[in-house]
Design an enzyme around this catalytic site. Structure first.
Site, PDB file in Angstrom:
ATOM      1  N   CYS A 159      -2.223  -0.509   7.462  1.00 29.39           N
ATOM      2  CA  CYS A 159      -1.488   0.765   7.392  1.00 29.39           C
ATOM      3  C   CYS A 159      -1.648   1.560   8.674  1.00 29.39           C
ATOM      4  O   CYS A 159      -0.699   2.181   9.156  1.00 29.39           O
ATOM      5  CB  CYS A 159      -1.954   1.567   6.186  1.00 29.39           C
ATOM      6  SG  CYS A 159      -1.515   0.773   4.621  1.00 29.39           S
ATOM      7  N   HIS A 206       0.836  -1.205   0.000  1.00 27.46           N
ATOM      8  CA  HIS A 206       0.000   0.000   0.000  1.00 27.46           C
ATOM      9  C   HIS A 206       0.870   1.253   0.000  1.00 27.46           C
ATOM     10  O   HIS A 206       1.995   1.245   0.494  1.00 27.46           O
ATOM     11  CB  HIS A 206      -0.922   0.012   1.232  1.00 27.46           C
ATOM     12  CG  HIS A 206      -2.020  -1.005   1.154  1.00 27.46           C
ATOM     13  ND1 HIS A 206      -3.039  -1.083   2.077  1.00 27.46           N
ATOM     14  CD2 HIS A 206      -2.252  -1.995   0.258  1.00 27.46           C
ATOM     15  CE1 HIS A 206      -3.868  -2.064   1.746  1.00 27.46           C
ATOM     16  NE2 HIS A 206      -3.402  -2.644   0.654  1.00 27.46           N
ATOM     17  N   GLU A 266       0.861   3.896   1.774  1.00 24.71           N
ATOM     18  CA  GLU A 266       1.326   4.370   3.078  1.00 24.71           C
ATOM     19  C   GLU A 266       2.542   3.568   3.548  1.00 24.71           C
ATOM     20  O   GLU A 266       3.500   4.134   4.095  1.00 24.71           O
ATOM     21  CB  GLU A 266       0.216   4.229   4.126  1.00 24.71           C
ATOM     22  CG  GLU A 266      -1.063   4.973   3.809  1.00 24.71           C
ATOM     23  CD  GLU A 266      -2.103   4.071   3.155  1.00 24.71           C
ATOM     24  OE1 GLU A 266      -1.781   3.430   2.131  1.00 24.71           O
ATOM     25  OE2 GLU A 266      -3.233   4.013   3.654  1.00 24.71           O
ATOM     26  N   CYS A 315      -6.186   1.574   5.807  1.00 20.75           N
ATOM     27  CA  CYS A 315      -6.766   0.302   6.234  1.00 20.75           C
ATOM     28  C   CYS A 315      -6.159  -0.097   7.584  1.00 20.75           C
ATOM     29  O   CYS A 315      -5.286   0.585   8.112  1.00 20.75           O
ATOM     30  CB  CYS A 315      -6.483  -0.771   5.183  1.00 20.75           C
ATOM     31  SG  CYS A 315      -4.741  -1.261   5.102  1.00 20.75           S
TER      32      CYS A 315
HETATM   33 ZN   LIG Z   1      -3.447   0.079   3.673  1.00 17.99          ZN
END
Ligand SMILES: [Zn+2]
Length: 156
Positions: A75, A42, A44, A72
């Protein structure tokens, strides 16, 4: 948002993130789960990893992370571990958001660190970027607007 566009050019869901420390961008990331075959790829996570490397520290206590979509659970957990001072996100994510929309991971006081969180920053623009991407996918068009049977075949 331009980092999110980079993800889109690579056929990824357009999410972009940047870590800023003392007014300087020290980590940038865009969603690359497919490109890297990395479930943790991801935006992040990639931005946090770069920031940690650049600053030579696995903790980023004076940093702010900006991301176009509400983080999410994974993260949000990484942000707590990084001891980020602040997290600013754009669009809320009613499906997997962990900054209050679905889960409350980022603000949970049971953690030994709770970053400041500001959500909904430029939310309309960030949401529009994602909506447009998924609309194009549904229409069977790639990021360039050209028909893409591969994209269509990947749909469930
Ligand atoms: Zn994430």
């Amino acid at each position: 948002m331009s980092l999110a566009n980079q993800a889109e050019r690579e056929g990824e869901v357009p999410v972009g993130a940047v870590v800023v420390c003392a007014g300087e961008a020290v980590g940038e990331g865009w969603n690359r789960t497919i490109t890297l075959s990395d479930p943790a790829g991801h935006a992040e996570i990639i931005a946090l990893r770069e920031a940690g490397r650049r600053l030579g520290n696995y903790r980023l206590p004076e940093c702010t992370l900006y991301v176009t979509l509400e983080p999410c659970c994974m993260c949000a957990g990484a942000m707590v571990h990084a001891r980020l001072e602040r997290v600013v996100f754009g669009a809320h994510d009613p499906k997997t958001g962990a900054a209050g929309s679905v889960f409350g991971v980022l603000g949970d006081s049971r953690h030994n660190h709770v970053p400041l969180v500001s959500g909904g920053c430029m939310a309309a623009e960030c949401a529009q970027q994602l909506k447009q991407f998924f609309r194009q996918k549904r229409d069977g068009k790639g990021a360039e607007g050209a028909p893409s049977p591969v994209t269509r075949a990947k749909q469930p």
